[in-house]
Structure formats: structure tokens, C-alpha cells
Write an enzyme that holds these catalytic residues in place. Structure first.
Site, PDB file in Angstrom:
ATOM      1  N   LYS A  38       0.733  -1.365  -0.340  1.00 19.77           N
ATOM      2  CA  LYS A  38       0.041   0.126   0.157  1.00 19.77           C
ATOM      3  C   LYS A  38       0.668   1.381   0.101  1.00 19.77           C
ATOM      4  O   LYS A  38       0.646   2.066  -0.738  1.00 19.77           O
ATOM      5  CB  LYS A  38      -0.978  -0.045   1.237  1.00 19.77           C
ATOM      6  CG  LYS A  38      -1.934   1.267   1.475  1.00 19.77           C
ATOM      7  CD  LYS A  38      -2.565   1.543   0.156  1.00 19.77           C
ATOM      8  CE  LYS A  38      -3.439   2.944   0.441  1.00 19.77           C
ATOM      9  NZ  LYS A  38      -4.249   2.934   1.744  1.00 19.77           N
ATOM     10  N   LYS A  46       1.037  11.889   4.823  1.00 19.23           N
ATOM     11  CA  LYS A  46       1.396  10.873   5.749  1.00 19.23           C
ATOM     12  C   LYS A  46       1.746   9.657   4.946  1.00 19.23           C
ATOM     13  O   LYS A  46       2.931   8.982   5.456  1.00 19.23           O
ATOM     14  CB  LYS A  46      -0.062  10.390   6.590  1.00 19.23           C
ATOM     15  CG  LYS A  46       0.026   9.443   7.461  1.00 19.23           C
ATOM     16  CD  LYS A  46      -1.206   8.428   7.872  1.00 19.23           C
ATOM     17  CE  LYS A  46      -1.785   7.835   6.529  1.00 19.23           C
ATOM     18  NZ  LYS A  46      -2.971   7.020   6.943  1.00 19.23           N
TER      19      LYS A  46
END
Length: 299
Positions: free
Chosen positions: A177, A244
Site C-alpha cells: 500500500k 502521511k
């Protein structure tokens, strides 16, 4: 090996925009769902639609055979996992905890080791997509962890989205991911750069977006984000949330001794975008604002 629990009740912790959408899909698929969110008001529509409510994450784990979590970031783990009211205190042997969040890979692996001490199973199951992707039934899910636990919950995960891929051991899905989101942010940032460049030359922005959506660069993410440059009406992920993921990739690169130059360049642009007056909009809009102001494009 601990026997996996029959799936009679599904728990969900973290009912924000994405989490609530996933919980609703599970309910629509016929699963009995019990949820908890820090702010109950955000989940009231789900409660009104028949979702059960628990007063703490621990109560969710105590009542459910599979627990799904959608946490904001790595820092959210302690509040939801640890302590007397945390998930770890309520997990029963044979329960599967599938974390849909994008958190630091090393934190995910550490959490899997903690879960193992309870006799439960932990899967890192990050999702790829946005609320729009979810609503269209096109969400994808990656899975890392025990293969038998994955097989046990595969049907449930398929009710979230039609594309579920088993990657490998704990941590491998979250690493995948990170790689995917690195690609996503770099490509969207490059698109904002390209549009601002030709807009500076006098090309109509709407025409550029229209042409791009008909071209070979029209990936799914460009497909649903590019129209925001013409009609800014949706926030898929703001600059803080999206950066992030780049920070996770940069930290991983430093730890492994691997180069991530395009990631670093994109992260610098997102740092600049954090000071934009449009920082609360989708990150494409924030980054585009920085490029256009730097180029002197009329706003």
C-alpha cells in the site's frame, strides 16, 4: 493452531468517511455489524440503519468474530488497541482482526505479534481507493498475514470491493500500500504541475482536464480527481492525510537504504501546500494552488 471463529457478528472500529462507507457495504451484504467510533454522532446514520453499538473498542472485540478497523494513522493505534478498553483486551481466540488502515509497516507487524499472544489472528488489509471508488464498488483490498485467516474472511472482504489480493506475510500488504500511494501522490502532483504549466501558456484549464481524461494518462485516480480542477466540490484526501503516506515511504527508504527521489520531491510540494489557503481541500487542489501561484497564473 487455534480454530477460527464462525463469522456471526462483525465489529467495526473507526467510522469516519471511509469506515462508515465500508460498514454500510457490510450491512448491505447481510452481515450483522457492531461498531464504535470516538464520536458517536458520526455513526448515528448507521445505528439508525440497524448497526449495533458498543461503548468501547474492547466491547466490539468481545462481541464479534471478525473485527475491522479504519484508523487515521499510526498514532491512533494506542487509543484503540491498548489499555483496559482497547481491542487487545477484548479479543478472543480464533477472532480475526483485519486492519484496513494505512499505518507504519513496522507498527503493523508489531501489532500482529501482540494480537498473536491473545490467540487471535491479525491481518494487515489496507484498501486502495476513495469514498467515490467505494461507492462505485471498485475498492481494492490487499492482505498480509496468516493464509488460513485470509481464506476465512475472503468473502467478507469481497463485499467491500471486488479486487482482493493476498500479498504474503504480515506487513507485506501495508508495504504494498505504501508503494501504491507513493505512485498515486507522485502522479497526481505531476498532473497538477503539468496543468499549471500549460495554463501559464494560456491554455484553458477545463480543456486540458477534458483532454487528459480522454488520453493515456487517464488512470482511475486521475479520472476521479482531475475534474476537481474544474469543479472543486469534493475532498478525497487533504494534503495532511496524503502526505502521511509519503512520509511512510521516505522513512522506509531511509531504513532500507533505498532511493525515493520522486517521493521526496512530491513530499516537498505537499509541504508547501500545507500553507496554502486551500489546504483544507483535496490535495490536488492544494498542490495546484502552489504551482499556479508560483507561476503567476491568475487565480
Amino acid at each position: 493452531m487455534t480454530e477460527l471463529r464462525s463469522i456471526e457478528r462483525v465489529g467495526f472500529v473507526g467510522l469516519g468517511a471511509m469506515g462508515s462507507g465500508i460498514a454500510r457495504r457490510l450491512m448491505d451484504a447481510g452481515y450483522s455489524v457492531v461498531g464504535w467510533n470516538r464520536t458517536r454522532a458520526k455513526a448515528q446514520d448507521l445505528v439508525d440503519a440497524g448497526m449495533g453499538w458498543a461503548d468501547t473498542p474492547r466491547e466490539v472485540a468481545e462481541q464479534c468474530d471478525v473485527v475491522l478497523t479504519m484508523l487515521t494513522n499510526t498514532a491512533a493505534i494506542p487509543a484503540n488497541a491498548h489499555g483496559d478498553d482497547g481491542l487487545l483486551a477484548g479479543l478472543r481466540p480464533g477472532t480475526v482482526w483485519a486492519d484496513l488502515s494505512t499505518i507504519a509497516p513496522d507498527a503493523s507487524v508489531a501489532l500482529s505479534e501482540e494480537v498473536a499472544t491473545t490467540g487471535a489472528f491479525y491481518l494487515d488489509t489496507p484498501v486502495s481507493g476513495s469514498p467515490a471508488t467505494l461507492a462505485a464498488g471498485q475498492m481494492s483490498v490487499m492482505v498480509g498475514g496468516d493464509r488460513a485467516a485470509y481464506d476465512h474472511v475472503e468473502k467478507l472482504l469481497l463485499s467491500i470491493g471486488p479486487k482482493v489480493t493476498y500479498i504474503g506475510a504480515n506487513g507485506h500488504a501495508i508495504l504494498t500500500k505504501v508503494a501504491i500511494n507513493l505512485t498515486l501522490v507522485v502522479s497526481v502532483t505531476a498532473f497538477a504541475e503539468a496543468v499549471a504549466l500549460v495554463e501559464k501558456a494560456g491554455v484553458d484549464r477545463a480543456a486540458v482536464v477534458d483532454a487528459a481524461l480522454k488520453s493515456v494518462v487517464a488512470s482511475p485516480v486521475i479520472g476521479y480527481r482531475a475534474p476537481l480542477l474544474v469543479d472543486d466540490d469534493t475532498v478525497f484526501a487533504d494534503v495532511e492525510l496524503q502526505q502521511k503516506d509519503l512520509v511512510l515511504a521516505q522513512d522506509l527508504g531511509r531504513r532500507l537504504g533505498a532511493m525515493v527521489p520522486t517521493c521526496s520531491a512530491a513530499s516537498e510540494m505537499l509541504s508547501a501546500a500545507r500553507s496554502s489557503d486551500l489546504a483544507d481541500r483535496d490535495f490536488l487542489i492544494s498542490v495546484s494552488d502552489v504551482y499556479r501561484r508560483a507561476a503567476g497564473v491568475a487565480l
